[in-house]
Design an enzyme around this catalytic site. Sequence first.
Site, PDB file in Angstrom:
ATOM      1  N   LYS A 160      -5.038   5.579   9.114  1.00  0.00           N
ATOM      2  CA  LYS A 160      -6.175   5.940   7.630  1.00  0.00           C
ATOM      3  C   LYS A 160      -7.227   7.483   7.720  1.00  0.00           C
ATOM      4  CE  LYS A 160      -9.291   4.311   3.705  1.00  0.00           C
ATOM      5  NZ  LYS A 160      -9.193   4.889   2.803  1.00  0.00           N
ATOM      6  N   ARG A 163       0.862  -1.465   0.336  1.00  0.00           N
ATOM      7  CA  ARG A 163      -0.045   0.201  -0.169  1.00  0.00           C
ATOM      8  C   ARG A 163       0.582   1.586  -0.528  1.00  0.00           C
ATOM      9  NH1 ARG A 163      -2.683   3.119   3.980  1.00  0.00           N
ATOM     10  NH2 ARG A 163      -5.204   3.484   3.087  1.00  0.00           N
ATOM     11  N   SER A 196     -13.295  -2.924  -0.584  1.00  0.00           N
ATOM     12  CA  SER A 196     -13.422  -2.245   0.982  1.00  0.00           C
ATOM     13  C   SER A 196     -14.718  -1.814   0.795  1.00  0.00           C
ATOM     14  CB  SER A 196     -12.518  -0.972   0.468  1.00  0.00           C
ATOM     15  OG  SER A 196     -11.517  -1.756   0.607  1.00  0.00           O
TER      16      SER A 196
HETATM   17  N1  TZP Z   1      -8.773   0.405   5.876  1.00  0.00           N
HETATM   18  C1  TZP Z   1      -9.716   0.981   6.633  1.00  0.00           C
HETATM   19  S1  TZP Z   1      -9.020   1.022   7.896  1.00  0.00           S
HETATM   20  C2  TZP Z   1      -7.709   0.944   7.374  1.00  0.00           C
HETATM   21  C3  TZP Z   1      -7.682   0.689   6.241  1.00  0.00           C
HETATM   22  C4  TZP Z   1      -6.132   1.056   4.549  1.00  0.00           C
HETATM   23  C5  TZP Z   1      -5.924   1.401   8.578  1.00  0.00           C
HETATM   24  C6  TZP Z   1      -5.882   0.216   9.189  1.00  0.00           C
HETATM   25  O1  TZP Z   1      -4.504   0.086   9.270  1.00  0.00           O
HETATM   26  P1  TZP Z   1      -3.972  -0.219  11.396  1.00  0.00           P
HETATM   27  O2  TZP Z   1      -2.678   0.739  11.413  1.00  0.00           O
HETATM   28  O3  TZP Z   1      -4.186  -1.448  10.972  1.00  0.00           O
HETATM   29  O4  TZP Z   1      -5.291   0.590  12.024  1.00  0.00           O
END
Ligand code: TZP
Length: 207
Positions: free
Chosen positions: A131, A31, A102
């Site tokens: 995010k 990513r 997603s």
């Molecule tokens: N999509 C929804 S939450 C997220 C993404 C890319 C981030 C997840 O990161 P983390 O640090 O595991 O909460």
Amino acid sequence: VITWQDRERRRSHLEVAEAALLGGARVIQLRGKELGGKELYRLALGIKEMIIARGQEALFIVNDRVDVALAAGADGVHLGQEDLPPEIARKLVGEEVIIGVSAGSIEEAVKAEAAGADYLGVGPIFPTPSKQDAGLPIGIDGLVKIRDAVSIPIVAIGGINEVNMEEVLKAGVEGVAVISAVAGAEDMTTAARRLAQIIDLHIQGGK
Ligand code: TZP
Ligand code: MG
């Protein structure tokens, strides 16, 4: 495990991927929101080669970019709600490449399944530091509702760590995805290994 590069660039995508694989991650997602196609392609090849060299059965998924996933021979591509529609991506990648989508609501989940998604990334389950525009956490309740509305595999994401992972697994998901729980850990390999152990114990307990 999803790769991520912090602002201080203390860790590269490849370092996160390598540590995660060493710790037993079953899937690596690249990513690289900050990167152009050229660099992303280079990293994608690097991760693919890493998996082959280690003889590991891990899958490799590229986030957002159908073109990079195809160019690098990745196992799959992960699409957000703002990315190419899954049915269009399917025309480009064919049947063999995994398409993940997603979904943060039942509507998005049902639509993605109908559009040919192979799995759903569902979340954020908990508040996430990784995010900004992830939306409000849907909690375990929201996760269960989405799980009940579709029949394709679900990978839960968002704020998942070694403390709350068992709760997420109990909700009945096929996978969990993390960024900060591994990429933000002092010892990334140990962090990944502990998460993998929690999953293994959960699977054994269910047998
Ligand atoms: N999509 C929804 S939450 C997220 C993404 C890319 C981030 C997840 O990161 P983390 O640090 O595991 O909460
Ligand atoms: Mg995306």
